[in-house]
Design an enzyme around this catalytic site. Structure first.
Site, PDB file in Angstrom:
ATOM      1  N   HIS A 183      54.701   8.254  59.004  1.00  0.00           N
ATOM      2  CA  HIS A 183      54.210   8.176  60.381  1.00  0.00           C
ATOM      3  C   HIS A 183      52.875   8.890  60.568  1.00  0.00           C
ATOM      4  CE1 HIS A 183      56.971  11.889  61.345  1.00  0.00           C
ATOM      5  NE2 HIS A 183      56.011  12.185  60.502  1.00  0.00           N
ATOM      6  N   ASN A 184      52.063   8.321  61.467  1.00  0.00           N
ATOM      7  CA  ASN A 184      50.774   8.886  61.867  1.00  0.00           C
ATOM      8  C   ASN A 184      49.706   8.881  60.774  1.00  0.00           C
ATOM      9  OD1 ASN A 184      53.023  10.619  63.516  1.00  0.00           O
ATOM     10  ND2 ASN A 184      51.233  10.218  64.798  1.00  0.00           N
TER      11      ASN A 184
END
Length: 336
Positions: A233-234
Site C-alpha cells: 500500500h501507498n
C-alpha cells in the site's frame, strides 16, 4: 516476408540475396527459412555458423548468409515478431454467460467474455477485452485497449490506464497489510484508498498490488512487471521502471523513473529509490538509493564493492586455514 520487405519495414539495408523468410528463431535453432538476429557481440561466432536464412545485425558479418543492417537488431527483431505474429483480436460485444450490472458503462467496441463479472458504475472503454473469470469491482475505470487475461481481480474504485496488459491471476486493489496492536490483538486499519495504474503498463501473472490506506498506490506509465511481484500500500512507481519476478516492495516506498529491480529484490518501507538506479538480483534495499546508483547485496551497497566482498567470501575457508596456521606458529613461539 521477403527480406527486402523486412529491410524496408525496419528502415535497414539489405546485404545479399532477397530470400523469403517464413519464421523467426534463435541463432542456435534457426533453419534456412528463418530470420535470426545478432544483438550481443559475444554471439558473433555463433552467428557466423548459424543455419538461419537471414540475420538482423548492427554491423556487416563476414558470412554468405543474407543480412539486414539496422541500428538496433533486438528492437528490429521484436518489431518483425509483432508483424509475423500479430496480437489476438477480440470480437466486440458482451458474451452470453457474462454478468454486467445495468449501471456499468461498457463501450460498444469492448469485449466481455463469458463468466466475467462487471459491477455497478464500472467503466470499460473502447477496445478493452475482459477475459473469462475476471471480476471488476464497483467504480473501476479501465482505459482504451487494455486487456485483462483470465481470472484478474480489480477491487472497487481502482483505475487502469490505456493499452495495458494484465496477465492471469493478478489482483489489483486488495487491502494493504495494515494493523495496529492494542495490547491484546491486532486491529485492522481500514484501507480506504485505491490503486491507479498508468498507460502501457504490463503486469505479469499472479502479481498483487495493494490499495492505499487513504490516497493511492500509483504505478506510472510504461512500467513492466514480471510474474509474482508484490506492491504494498501507498507505493509509487515511476514511469518506465522494470521489476523482475518475485520482487517485493513494502509500504509507502517511492520507486523513481526508469529503475530496474532484478529478480527477488526486497525493498523495505518508507525509502526512496532514485531515478535510473539498478538493483541486482536478491538485493535487499534497506535505505534510500541515490539516482543512477547500481547496488547489490543486503543491506544494499555499491555493486563494485559487493563484487569485491564476494571474491573474499569464497576465499574465507583458505583464509581461515592460514590464520589458524599462523596462530599455531605464534603459540609455539610463545611456548619456546
Amino acid at each position: 516476408m521477403k527480406l527486402s520487405e523486412i529491410a524496408d519495414h525496419l528502415g535497414g539495408e539489405l546485404l545479399g540475396r532477397d530470400v523469403e523468410v517464413l519464421d523467426v528463431s534463435t541463432i542456435e535453432d534457426a533453419s534456412s527459412s528463418d530470420l535470426t538476429f545478432l544483438a550481443n557481440p559475444g554471439y558473433t561466432q555463433k552467428a557466423l555458423k548459424t543455419s538461419a536464412g537471414a540475420i538482423l545485425t548492427r554491423e556487416p558479418l563476414d558470412t554468405h548468409v543474407p543480412q539486414v543492417i539496422v541500428g538496433d537488431p533486438y528492437l528490429g527483431f521484436a518489431e518483425i515478431l509483432r508483424v509475423m505474429y500479430p496480437e489476438k483480436t477480440h470480437e466486440p460485444g458482451i458474451a452470453r454467460g457474462a454478468w454486467v450490472h445495468p449501471e456499468a458503462e461498457i463501450d460498444e467496441a469492448a469485449t466481455i467474455y463469458p463468466n466475467a463479472y462487471i459491477s455497478s458504475n464500472a467503466l470499460i472503454s473502447r477496445g478493452c477485452a475482459i477475459s473469462p473469470g475476471c471480476f471488476i469491482g464497483e467504480r473501476v475505470k479501465i482505459g482504451e485497449g487494455t486487456v485483462l487475461n483470465p481470472n484478474v481481480v480489480v477491487y472497487d474504485g481502482c483505475c487502469i490506464g490505456a493499452h495495458c496488459i494484465i496477465h492471469a491471476g493478478v489482483v489489483i486493489g486488495a487491502d494493504g497489510f495494515g494493523f495496529a496492536w492494542d495490547g491484546v490483538s491486532h486491529k485492522k486499519i481500514p484501507q480506504k484508498g485505491t490503486v491507479c495504474i498508468g498507460d502501457y503498463v504490463e503486469i505479469g501473472s499472479n502479481c498483487t498490488i495493494d490499495r492505499a490506506v487513504l490516497t493511492s498506490t500509483c504505478i506510472g506509465n510504461d512500467v513492466k512487471m514480471d510474474d509474482m511481484v508484490h506492491v504494498a500500500h501507498n507505493v509509487t512507481i515511476g514511469d518506465h521502471t522494470l521489476i523482475a519476478a518475485q520482487t517485493g516492495i513494502a509500504g509507502s516506498t517511492h520507486i523513481g523513473k526508469s529503475v530496474t529491480l532484478a529478480g527477488q529484490c526486497g525493498v523495505i518501507g518508507h525509502v526512496n529509490v532514485g531515478d535510473g538506479s539498478v538493483a541486482s538480483s536478491r538485493t535487499g534495499i534497506a535505505s534510500d538509493v541515490k539516482p543512477g546508483k547500481v547496488v547489490s547485496g543486503y543491506p544494499q551497497m555499491d555493486h563494485r564493492q559487493w563484487l569485491r566482498i564476494q571474491k573474499v567470501y569464497k576465499d574465507l575457508p583458505e583464509l581461515l586455514r592460514r590464520v589458524r596456521a599462523l596462530e599455531g606458529k605464534m603459540g609455539d613461539a610463545d611456548t619456546d
